[in-house]
Enzyme design. Structure first.
Site, PDB file in Angstrom:
ATOM      1  N   LYS A 282      -3.773   1.431  -3.902  1.00 19.52           N
ATOM      2  CA  LYS A 282      -2.638   0.636  -3.417  1.00 19.52           C
ATOM      3  C   LYS A 282      -2.768  -0.752  -4.010  1.00 19.52           C
ATOM      4  O   LYS A 282      -3.857  -1.321  -4.004  1.00 19.52           O
ATOM      5  CB  LYS A 282      -2.684   0.591  -1.883  1.00 19.52           C
ATOM      6  CG  LYS A 282      -2.031  -0.619  -1.211  1.00 19.52           C
ATOM      7  CD  LYS A 282      -2.055  -0.478   0.305  1.00 19.52           C
ATOM      8  CE  LYS A 282      -2.240  -1.815   0.995  1.00 19.52           C
ATOM      9  NZ  LYS A 282      -2.378  -1.669   2.457  1.00 19.52           N
TER      10      LYS A 282
ATOM     11  N   LYS B 274      -1.172  -4.741  -4.181  1.00 23.15           N
ATOM     12  CA  LYS B 274      -0.327  -5.720  -3.512  1.00 23.15           C
ATOM     13  C   LYS B 274       0.755  -6.166  -4.486  1.00 23.15           C
ATOM     14  O   LYS B 274       0.480  -6.355  -5.680  1.00 23.15           O
ATOM     15  CB  LYS B 274      -1.181  -6.925  -3.090  1.00 23.15           C
ATOM     16  CG  LYS B 274      -2.199  -6.584  -2.008  1.00 23.15           C
ATOM     17  CD  LYS B 274      -1.507  -6.268  -0.696  1.00 23.15           C
ATOM     18  CE  LYS B 274      -2.524  -6.105   0.429  1.00 23.15           C
ATOM     19  NZ  LYS B 274      -1.866  -5.864   1.716  1.00 23.15           N
TER      20      LYS B 274
ATOM     21  N   GLU C 299       4.938  -0.200   1.182  1.00 24.25           N
ATOM     22  CA  GLU C 299       4.536  -0.646   2.515  1.00 24.25           C
ATOM     23  C   GLU C 299       5.183  -1.993   2.853  1.00 24.25           C
ATOM     24  O   GLU C 299       5.088  -2.946   2.075  1.00 24.25           O
ATOM     25  CB  GLU C 299       3.000  -0.756   2.518  1.00 24.25           C
ATOM     26  CG  GLU C 299       2.386  -1.005   3.876  1.00 24.25           C
ATOM     27  CD  GLU C 299       0.855  -1.072   3.779  1.00 24.25           C
ATOM     28  OE1 GLU C 299       0.276  -0.580   2.783  1.00 24.25           O
ATOM     29  OE2 GLU C 299       0.242  -1.639   4.697  1.00 24.25           O
TER      30      GLU C 299
ATOM     31  N   SER D   5      -7.219  -0.823  -1.322  1.00 28.34           N
ATOM     32  CA  SER D   5      -6.150  -1.800  -1.407  1.00 28.34           C
ATOM     33  C   SER D   5      -6.638  -2.884  -2.367  1.00 28.34           C
ATOM     34  O   SER D   5      -7.667  -3.504  -2.115  1.00 28.34           O
ATOM     35  CB  SER D   5      -5.891  -2.375  -0.014  1.00 28.34           C
ATOM     36  OG  SER D   5      -4.995  -3.459  -0.093  1.00 28.34           O
TER      37      SER D   5
ATOM     38  N   ASP E 220       2.107  -2.526  -1.539  1.00 27.26           N
ATOM     39  CA  ASP E 220       2.252  -3.203  -0.242  1.00 27.26           C
ATOM     40  C   ASP E 220       2.752  -4.617  -0.481  1.00 27.26           C
ATOM     41  O   ASP E 220       2.111  -5.402  -1.174  1.00 27.26           O
ATOM     42  CB  ASP E 220       0.881  -3.233   0.458  1.00 27.26           C
ATOM     43  CG  ASP E 220       0.938  -3.832   1.860  1.00 27.26           C
ATOM     44  OD1 ASP E 220       2.040  -4.200   2.322  1.00 27.26           O
ATOM     45  OD2 ASP E 220      -0.133  -3.929   2.503  1.00 27.26           O
TER      46      ASP E 220
ATOM     47  N   ASP F 170       3.816  -1.436   8.393  1.00 26.56           N
ATOM     48  CA  ASP F 170       2.516  -1.950   8.818  1.00 26.56           C
ATOM     49  C   ASP F 170       2.794  -3.009   9.897  1.00 26.56           C
ATOM     50  O   ASP F 170       2.860  -2.694  11.106  1.00 26.56           O
ATOM     51  CB  ASP F 170       1.780  -2.517   7.583  1.00 26.56           C
ATOM     52  CG  ASP F 170       0.486  -3.265   7.898  1.00 26.56           C
ATOM     53  OD1 ASP F 170       0.150  -3.419   9.081  1.00 26.56           O
ATOM     54  OD2 ASP F 170      -0.207  -3.704   6.952  1.00 26.56           O
TER      55      ASP F 170
ATOM     56  N   LYS G  97      -3.221   0.131  12.309  1.00 24.75           N
ATOM     57  CA  LYS G  97      -4.378  -0.769  12.360  1.00 24.75           C
ATOM     58  C   LYS G  97      -4.693  -0.968  13.830  1.00 24.75           C
ATOM     59  O   LYS G  97      -3.826  -1.397  14.598  1.00 24.75           O
ATOM     60  CB  LYS G  97      -4.051  -2.124  11.732  1.00 24.75           C
ATOM     61  CG  LYS G  97      -3.932  -2.084  10.227  1.00 24.75           C
ATOM     62  CD  LYS G  97      -3.624  -3.446   9.649  1.00 24.75           C
ATOM     63  CE  LYS G  97      -3.468  -3.337   8.142  1.00 24.75           C
ATOM     64  NZ  LYS G  97      -2.848  -4.547   7.566  1.00 24.75           N
TER      65      LYS G  97
ATOM     66  N   GLY H 255      -6.589  -1.542   6.903  1.00 22.70           N
ATOM     67  CA  GLY H 255      -7.788  -2.377   7.010  1.00 22.70           C
ATOM     68  C   GLY H 255      -7.418  -3.845   7.078  1.00 22.70           C
ATOM     69  O   GLY H 255      -6.302  -4.232   6.709  1.00 22.70           O
TER      70      GLY H 255
HETATM   71  O1  OSB Z   1      -1.411  -5.457   4.702  1.00 25.43           O
HETATM   72  O2  OSB Z   1      -2.908  -3.968   4.699  1.00 25.43           O
HETATM   73  C1  OSB Z   1      -2.585  -5.159   4.672  1.00 25.43           C
HETATM   74  C2  OSB Z   1      -5.745  -7.243   4.234  1.00 25.43           C
HETATM   75  C3  OSB Z   1      -5.458  -8.322   5.036  1.00 25.43           C
HETATM   76  C4  OSB Z   1      -4.245  -8.388   5.665  1.00 25.43           C
HETATM   77  C5  OSB Z   1      -3.312  -7.362   5.499  1.00 25.43           C
HETATM   78  C6  OSB Z   1      -3.606  -6.264   4.717  1.00 25.43           C
HETATM   79  C7  OSB Z   1      -4.827  -6.231   4.048  1.00 25.43           C
HETATM   80  C8  OSB Z   1      -5.201  -5.164   3.144  1.00 25.43           C
HETATM   81  C9  OSB Z   1      -6.662  -4.943   2.916  1.00 25.43           C
HETATM   82  O3  OSB Z   1      -4.408  -4.518   2.493  1.00 25.43           O
HETATM   83  C10 OSB Z   1      -7.156  -3.675   3.479  1.00 25.43           C
HETATM   84  C11 OSB Z   1      -8.659  -3.643   3.397  1.00 25.43           C
HETATM   85  O4  OSB Z   1      -9.161  -3.335   2.318  1.00 25.43           O
HETATM   86  O5  OSB Z   1      -9.318  -3.934   4.419  1.00 25.43           O
HETATM   87 MG    MG Z   2      -0.170  -3.720   4.763  1.00 22.84          MG
END
Ligand code: OSB
Ligand code: MG
Length: 370
Positions: free
Chosen positions: A161, A163, A213, A135, A188, A238, A262, A290
């Site tokens: 992925k 953001k 996402e 991510s 995402d 999510d 998660k 994550g």
């Molecule tokens: O939406 O998946 C998410 C990190 C913090 C809060 C929300 C998210 C995320 C990530 C990071 O996308 C995932 C990771 O690399 O741990």
């Molecule tokens: Mg997410």
């Protein structure tokens, strides 16, 4: 085991690189670790709440408070043999899933040690290696993002992925696809759009994304279902999925075709397995999300990802992407094929680094049976 004491620790861990989502930028993680002590065993859990209540309503100080004031006292002095017993013991407290998960997962961690089997097997895992994706947060420039993607692809990660948010979306996806037409790519939004953006989100269809996402509100299924009907691209939820019931409702409504699980967001391994099972029965693939975890939470994510319906690459990636030094040994490592292997060591399969944990700790409190 009889739970004789519970220790909470807050660690200050600077990220190797800041992480930015549609709700904000993080430079340093406040990592909340929890240790259960009993009958010579130690079970460890990580509360993955953010520094601020921006991803969900939970945050580190709130979690610390609800654990010390309510949740830990519900377990102290009790004999708890299995992780599956914990949700019932904590049920009187509403919500606070990440705080509850830290306790429940610590029981699973101890249970695996007590039974001398790997945590992933105890959870019902069936695969010996998991597929890893990354991510990648919002960057200062498009060039910086493309450089990061290049690095992660070279490292072997199986899915990228990125953001997105209004103003950091189609231009970015356009540039990525121009350079890498065939990579497995998803995005995402962390709830950055509304249903009024449907027309705009439909333009994402041309990027052949694996999924989009959580584009809409963090508590919504209904408008996601309406949006899904108007998109070719699969939606993945999510934030909105907190229980197996949520998963059932969302799937039945057609709000998503993929689920992100998660373990903190759903309140622990028991509910994570239940969400997994609901999705599996409905032929909805899942992957493990994550929360910028330290090695404890990361090792737990690796174990969870071995369950059979985790068929898509997750956001569980190598420790070194996040930390100069992780608090476990070995660190979580990813093969050049973009996989993470699990072994036959009992418990979580990664040793702790007590001196490093001590060095990073900025707050600590131990609660004992009265
Ligand atoms: O939406 O998946 C998410 C990190 C913090 C809060 C929300 C998210 C995320 C990530 C990071 O996308 C995932 C990771 O690399 O741990
Ligand atoms: Mg997410």
């Amino acid at each position: 085991m009889k739970i004789e004491a519970i220790t909470l620790r807050e660690l200050e861990m600077p990220l190797a690189h800041f992480f930015e989502t549609s709700f904000g930028r993080t430079y340093t993680r406040r990592i909340l670790l929890l240790t259960l002590h009993g009958e010579g065993l130690e079970g460890w859990g990580e509360c993955v709440a953010g520094e601020n209540p921006f991803y969900s309503e939970e945050y580190v100080d709130g979690a610390w408070d609800v654990i010390t004031r309510y949740l830990a006292p519900m377990l102290l002095g009790k004999i708890v043999e299995r992780g599956t017993e914990v949700p019932g013991l904590l049920a009187r407290v509403r919500e606070h899933p990440m705080a509850k998960a830290a306790l429940e997962n610590a029981v699973w961690d101890a249970e695996a040690q007590a039974r001398d089997i790997p945590l992933w097997k105890l959870l019902g895992g069936t695969r010996r290696e998991i597929a890893s994706g990354v991510s990648i947060g919002i960057q200062d420039s498009h060039e910086q993002l493309l450089e990061k993607i290049e690095t992660e692809l070279a490292a072997g990660y199986q899915r990228i992925k990125v953001k997105v948010k209004p103003g950091w979306d189609v231009d970015v996806l356009e540039k990525i696809r121009a350079r890498w037409p065939a990579i497995v790519l998803s995005c995402d939004a962390n709830s950055a759009y509304t249903f009024a953006d449907t027309g705009h989100l439909r333009t994402f269809d041309r990027f052949n994304l694996l999924m989009i996402e959580q584009p809409l509100w963090s508590d919504d299924f209904y408008f996601h279902a309406r949006l899904q009907k108007q998109l070719q691209t699969a939606l993945c939820l999510d934030e909105a999925i907190r229980t197996a019931r949520d998963a059932e409702a969302a799937i039945e409504l057609g709000a998503c075709r993929i689920l992100n699980i998660k373990v903190g967001r759903v309140g622990g391994f028991s509910e994570a397995r239940a969400v997994h099972d609901v999705a599996q029965r409905a032929s909805i693939p899942v992957w493990c999300g994550g929360m910028l975890e330290s090695g404890i939470g990361r090792s737990h994510n690796v174990a969870l990802s071995t369950l059979p319906n985790f068929t898509l690459p997750g956001d569980v990636s190598a420790s070194k992407r996040y930390w100069k030094e992780d608090i476990i040994e070995p660190e979580v490592e990813v093969s050049p094929q973009g996989t993470i292997a699990v072994g036959d060591r009992p418990g979580r399969g990664y040793e702790l680094r007590p001196e490093l944990i001590h060095k990073l700790t900025v707050r600590q409190q131990t609660l004992k049976c009265s």
